[in-house]
Design a protein around this motif. Structure first.
Motif, PDB file in Angstrom:
ATOM      1  N   MET A   1     -34.831  -1.285  86.818  1.00 47.99           N
ATOM      2  CA  MET A   1     -35.534  -1.730  88.414  1.00 47.99           C
ATOM      3  C   MET A   1     -35.850  -2.768  88.836  1.00 47.99           C
ATOM      4  N   GLY A   2     -35.514  -3.378  89.318  1.00 48.31           N
ATOM      5  CA  GLY A   2     -36.493  -5.061  89.819  1.00 48.31           C
ATOM      6  C   GLY A   2     -37.599  -4.794  90.395  1.00 48.31           C
ATOM      7  N   ARG A   3     -38.064  -6.086  90.659  1.00 44.97           N
ATOM      8  CA  ARG A   3     -39.390  -6.025  91.498  1.00 44.97           C
ATOM      9  C   ARG A   3     -39.061  -6.013  92.505  1.00 44.97           C
ATOM     10  N   GLY A   4     -38.519  -6.153  93.420  1.00 44.24           N
ATOM     11  CA  GLY A   4     -37.789  -5.525  95.143  1.00 44.24           C
ATOM     12  C   GLY A   4     -37.529  -4.232  94.762  1.00 44.24           C
ATOM     13  N   ASP A   5     -36.638  -4.325  94.090  1.00 43.34           N
ATOM     14  CA  ASP A   5     -35.743  -3.006  94.609  1.00 43.34           C
ATOM     15  C   ASP A   5     -36.542  -2.185  95.094  1.00 43.34           C
ATOM     16  N   LEU A   6     -35.509  -0.513  95.979  1.00 48.03           N
ATOM     17  CA  LEU A   6     -36.237   0.530  96.160  1.00 48.03           C
ATOM     18  C   LEU A   6     -37.195   1.807  95.510  1.00 48.03           C
ATOM     19  N   THR A   7     -38.635   1.707  95.788  1.00 51.65           N
ATOM     20  CA  THR A   7     -39.137   2.994  94.793  1.00 51.65           C
ATOM     21  C   THR A   7     -38.666   4.659  95.388  1.00 51.65           C
ATOM     22  N   ASP A   8     -39.101   5.172  94.023  1.00 53.58           N
ATOM     23  CA  ASP A   8     -38.218   6.663  94.004  1.00 53.58           C
ATOM     24  C   ASP A   8     -38.962   7.241  95.715  1.00 53.58           C
ATOM     25  N   GLU A   9     -40.107   6.598  95.771  1.00 56.00           N
ATOM     26  CA  GLU A   9     -40.713   6.991  97.238  1.00 56.00           C
ATOM     27  C   GLU A   9     -39.677   6.257  98.428  1.00 56.00           C
ATOM     28  N   GLN A  10     -40.006   5.484  98.776  1.00 61.76           N
ATOM     29  CA  GLN A  10     -39.193   4.737  99.625  1.00 61.76           C
ATOM     30  C   GLN A  10     -37.927   5.432  99.831  1.00 61.76           C
ATOM     31  N   TRP A  11     -37.534   5.227  98.539  1.00 62.11           N
ATOM     32  CA  TRP A  11     -35.437   6.025  98.723  1.00 62.11           C
ATOM     33  C   TRP A  11     -35.725   7.505  99.161  1.00 62.11           C
ATOM     34  N   ALA A  12     -36.855   8.164  98.918  1.00 58.65           N
ATOM     35  CA  ALA A  12     -37.022   9.892  99.447  1.00 58.65           C
ATOM     36  C   ALA A  12     -37.301   9.446 100.728  1.00 58.65           C
ATOM     37  N   VAL A  13     -37.583   9.061 101.880  1.00 60.30           N
ATOM     38  CA  VAL A  13     -37.625   8.691 103.090  1.00 60.30           C
ATOM     39  C   VAL A  13     -36.432   7.720 103.207  1.00 60.30           C
ATOM     40  N   TRP A  30     -19.441   2.748  92.941  1.00 61.98           N
ATOM     41  CA  TRP A  30     -21.564   2.213  92.841  1.00 61.98           C
ATOM     42  C   TRP A  30     -22.212   3.339  94.190  1.00 61.98           C
ATOM     43  N   ALA A  31     -23.848   3.893  93.571  1.00 66.59           N
ATOM     44  CA  ALA A  31     -24.665   4.596  93.921  1.00 66.59           C
ATOM     45  C   ALA A  31     -24.850   3.309  95.220  1.00 66.59           C
ATOM     46  N   ARG A  32     -24.950   4.437  96.911  1.00 66.02           N
ATOM     47  CA  ARG A  32     -25.947   3.402  98.062  1.00 66.02           C
ATOM     48  C   ARG A  32     -26.897   2.663  97.227  1.00 66.02           C
ATOM     49  N   ARG A  33     -28.275   3.513  96.917  1.00 65.49           N
ATOM     50  CA  ARG A  33     -28.892   2.888  96.410  1.00 65.49           C
ATOM     51  C   ARG A  33     -29.031   1.487  95.567  1.00 65.49           C
ATOM     52  N   GLN A  34     -28.038   1.317  94.505  1.00 62.82           N
ATOM     53  CA  GLN A  34     -27.418   0.265  94.221  1.00 62.82           C
ATOM     54  C   GLN A  34     -27.414  -0.323  94.991  1.00 62.82           C
ATOM     55  N   LEU A  35     -26.563  -0.499  96.108  1.00 61.03           N
ATOM     56  CA  LEU A  35     -25.593  -1.225  96.739  1.00 61.03           C
ATOM     57  C   LEU A  35     -27.083  -1.935  97.545  1.00 61.03           C
TER      58      LEU A  35
END
Length: 105
Positions: A1-13, A30-35
């Motif tokens: 996970m990169g520095r600016g990538d979504l956290t698990d909490e942000q992704w859950a929202v 390719w997963a949507r989260r990745q894109l």
């Protein structure tokens, strides 16, 4: 996970707000989260689309998702919904500023 990538909490929202794919068939490569992280990287850094790191998927796929959702209003619906959720939690302070100056020509 990169520095600016979504956290698990942000992704859950964010995940429940995303449109559901209606197509049957092969699962996406390719997963949507990745894109979405690739889109966020590009917007945050300002690099050309072709310079989005390969860890986020092919640049053309990242760009395609961004433009498709921009054209059909998905990004606007997401931001509106996120703002309403934050407002309901009291995380947004809405300030109204009225300028009383007069400009005459």
């Amino acid at each position: 996970m990169g520095r600016g990538d979504l956290t698990d909490e942000q992704w859950a929202v964010l995940e429940p707000l995303l449109p559901r794919g209606a197509r049957a068939g092969r699962p996406p490569v390719w997963a949507r989260r990745q894109l979405i992280d690739g889109i966020r990287f590009r917007v945050r850094t300002g690099v050309p689309w072709r310079d989005v790191p390969a860890e986020y998927g092919p640049w053309s796929r990242v760009y395609d998702l961004f433009r498709r959702w921009q054209r059909n209003g998905t990004w606007q619906r997401i931001i509106t919904r996120l703002q309403s959720l934050a407002d309901a939690r009291g995380a947004i302070t809405w300030d109204l500023s009225v300028d009383s100056t007069v400009c005459r020509a």
